[in-house]
Design an enzyme around this catalytic site. Sequence first.
Site, PDB file in Angstrom:
ATOM      1  N   ASP A   1       8.355   0.114   7.494  1.00 13.25           N
ATOM      2  CA  ASP A   1       6.996   0.038   8.034  1.00 13.25           C
ATOM      3  C   ASP A   1       6.968  -1.209   8.908  1.00 13.25           C
ATOM      4  OD1 ASP A   1       4.337   0.314   8.564  1.00 13.25           O
ATOM      5  OD2 ASP A   1       3.623  -0.175   6.555  1.00 13.25           O
TER       6      ASP A   1
ATOM      7  N   CYS B   1       2.090   1.137  12.948  1.00 13.42           N
ATOM      8  CA  CYS B   1       0.669   1.450  13.151  1.00 13.42           C
ATOM      9  C   CYS B   1       0.306   1.131  14.597  1.00 13.42           C
ATOM     10  CB  CYS B   1      -0.220   0.706  12.158  1.00 13.42           C
ATOM     11  SG  CYS B   1       0.031  -1.077  12.109  1.00 13.42           S
TER      12      CYS B   1
ATOM     13  N   GLY C   1       0.810  -1.217   0.000  1.00 13.39           N
ATOM     14  CA  GLY C   1       0.000   0.000   0.000  1.00 13.39           C
ATOM     15  C   GLY C   1       0.840   1.262   0.000  1.00 13.39           C
ATOM     16  N   LYS C   2       1.837   1.319   0.868  1.00 11.59           N
ATOM     17  CA  LYS C   2       2.700   2.503   0.942  1.00 11.59           C
ATOM     18  C   LYS C   2       3.707   2.522  -0.201  1.00 11.59           C
ATOM     19  CE  LYS C   2       2.178   2.858   5.955  1.00 11.59           C
ATOM     20  NZ  LYS C   2       1.370   1.619   6.122  1.00 11.59           N
TER      21      LYS C   2
END
Length: 404
Positions: A302, A355, A238-239
């Site tokens: 991430d 996250c 996604g990123k």
Amino acid sequence: MRKLYRITAQGIIDTLAKTLSTNARASRLLEKLNLANPKWGSGDRNTVHRATYEILRWKNYYSFLSGHDETVDKKENLWSLLGVWLVINNLEVPDWEEFKSLKPKEIKARQKEKTTPERTKSIPSWLYERGKKELSREWNIELDALNIEAKLILRVNRIVTSPKKLQEELHSKYNIEALPIKGYEDALLINKRTNLRKKPLYLKGSFEIQDANSQKIGPFTDVKPGMNVIDGCAGAGGKTLHLASLMRNKGDIIALDVEENKLKELKKRARRNRVKIIKNIWVADAQYKESLSNWADRVLIDAPCSGLGTLKRNPDLKWKLTEERISEVIDLQRKILLEQSNWVKKGGKLIYVTCSILPSENQDQISWFLKQEAGKTFDLEKEETFFSHQTEYDGFYAARLIRR
């Protein structure tokens, strides 16, 4: 919804039981359930989705209302939780054997009683205490925000289209209203939930479905077209795809992950998004690691984490987390920082993201890294925590370090 049918009720109970007893995510189990019941209408699917997620979100509180111990997840108790859900939503309770012991008046009365924060905010006691210790008063406010269902957010793929054009096309072709979000230049908010993944605009790569705060990470990397970039924990990308969009398809991105199936999914998404600058490599192939030393202008980590910032969309996560698991990811985060920081060239930047909202996974990790031999050539340029109670979206932490 006027009536709960036996087949949909059984689907809810089976999904809850599997979610709470295995590592399977509720979202995946619901997808499989929908595929196994092709004759269900949208009303049936919405009922199963809504009930499953609300029961997972409020399991401790519903257990309190039902009079059961919140630590017990037996099937008979799950039926009680479903009964509570029906009662507090003022829905008809079917005359079934599973609901014979249900006492609606007592449930309504308990709603007026005071109880512990672990129950009212519906979170395991150990996790409540840990969050309170790390975040103090902010923890209670954040939990309230994380107990609100996630909004449907799109990220415009600027390689294919623009926000304004996508807004117009969504409205003219599907009568879907998409609203811009102040401070999120590529994001569009969809107020009415709908399945967009089968729409031609999605299949042509005009947009991805991505949380608004997740969309903050790409710009935070300070990436520019033509750069060498490594996404060290890319997952399904996604990123990574957002970075490619910000780079206007110019430069070189290497996406790494320990799970090869996720990188295969990234390849499919990259083709759909018309991204041409991503080179996928399975991180288990160690031969590449040495060649990446001092190569990248930007390295995005991430990192694997507790995922507490995503409880809005993954409420089942809080019932699967353990103290041991958090300790494991903290150790893993440190290992990844030490390894992947070596890939940043002089003058390049290392971006560490989770996250999670726990300082032990975030600020504390950066402080630790800067004291290590590998971190002594880095300076902290910027760090930011995106809290859900301040933004309405997922909780994230991001730190940007520059290599001298």
